[in-house]
Design a protein around this motif. Structure first.
Motif, mmCIF file in Angstrom:
data_model
loop_
_atom_site.group_PDB
_atom_site.id
_atom_site.type_symbol
_atom_site.label_atom_id
_atom_site.label_comp_id
_atom_site.label_asym_id
_atom_site.label_seq_id
_atom_site.Cartn_x
_atom_site.Cartn_y
_atom_site.Cartn_z
ATOM 1 N N ARG A 7 12.530 28.048 26.036
ATOM 2 C CA ARG A 7 13.920 27.925 25.581
ATOM 3 C C ARG A 7 14.129 28.576 24.219
ATOM 4 N N LYS A 8 13.152 28.418 23.337
ATOM 5 C CA LYS A 8 13.296 28.901 21.963
ATOM 6 C C LYS A 8 12.447 30.126 21.652
ATOM 7 N N GLU B 104 16.558 30.339 27.435
ATOM 8 C CA GLU B 104 17.360 29.199 27.922
ATOM 9 C C GLU B 104 17.786 29.417 29.373
#
Length: 196
Positions: A72-73, A79
């Motif tokens: 996600r990061k 994401e």
């Protein structure tokens, strides 16, 4: 029928110090277990299916706790990559839940198993292409090793093989239903990552 031998992550004595290599090896183990379930009959099929359910539960839970948060990061578009993988996992979990309610001798079992296999294999290919490749490119060996350590902690906590003296699938599952296994896996992963 001759006894089937399914390799498991770690059987080759690899150091497993790279989360991507470890997860790729688990994908191979999952494919092997699908083969074993399809080839077996009766109690052997039930036992192989229980081991498959355990490995899928541990693998997916560990990915949700270790891989997806990093993705996600950790890289651009991560994401959306995770969102797509979670949608695939949901479909596979629904099929798995339906299978888990059936006896492995039920005539409806094999068509559902083949559907699950197709879904799981498509999901694994997407993970390898859209998630694992980016993870390896987006972090260093220390972080890859740290994530691998957390996944290995999950494997150790919830082995995919029957315990000695617990030869039947029913007795082996009595050690913990899938939902409880997933919870214990989350706890083991979080502890290994220092998040507890």
């Amino acid at each position: 029928m001759s006894e089937l031998k399914t390799p498991h992550a770690g059987d080759d004595m690899a150091k497993d110090d790279d989360v991507v290599s470890l997860l790729m090896r688990q994908h191979g183990d999952i494919r092997n277990l699908f083969d074993e379930v399809e080839a077996a009959e009766g109690e052997e099929r039930r036992d192989a299916f229980r081991r498959l359910v355990r490995l899928l539960a541990v693998h997916e839970t560990a990915e949700e706790e270790v891989v997806h948060p990093f993705a996600r990061k950790g890289f651009p578009g991560g994401e959306q990559v995770v969102k797509d993988r979670l949608a695939e996992e949901k479909a596979a979990k629904e099929t798995l839940a339906a299978l888990d309610e059936m006896d492995t001798d039920d005539p409806k079992f094999m068509p559902q198993l083949l559907k699950l296999r197709k879904d799981v294999q498509a999901h694994a290919r997407a993970e390898e292409r859209y998630e694992f490749t980016h993870i390896r490119r987006s972090t260093d060996v220390t972080n890859l090793a740290s994530m691998a350590k957390a996944i290995k902690a999950a494997e150790a906590m919830a082995p995919t093989r029957p315990h000695p003296g617990v030869e039947s699938g029913a007795k082996n599952m009595a050690l913990g239903p899938v939902a409880a296994l997933m919870d214990r896996t989350k706890d083991a992963v979080r502890q290994a990552m220092g998040k507890v």
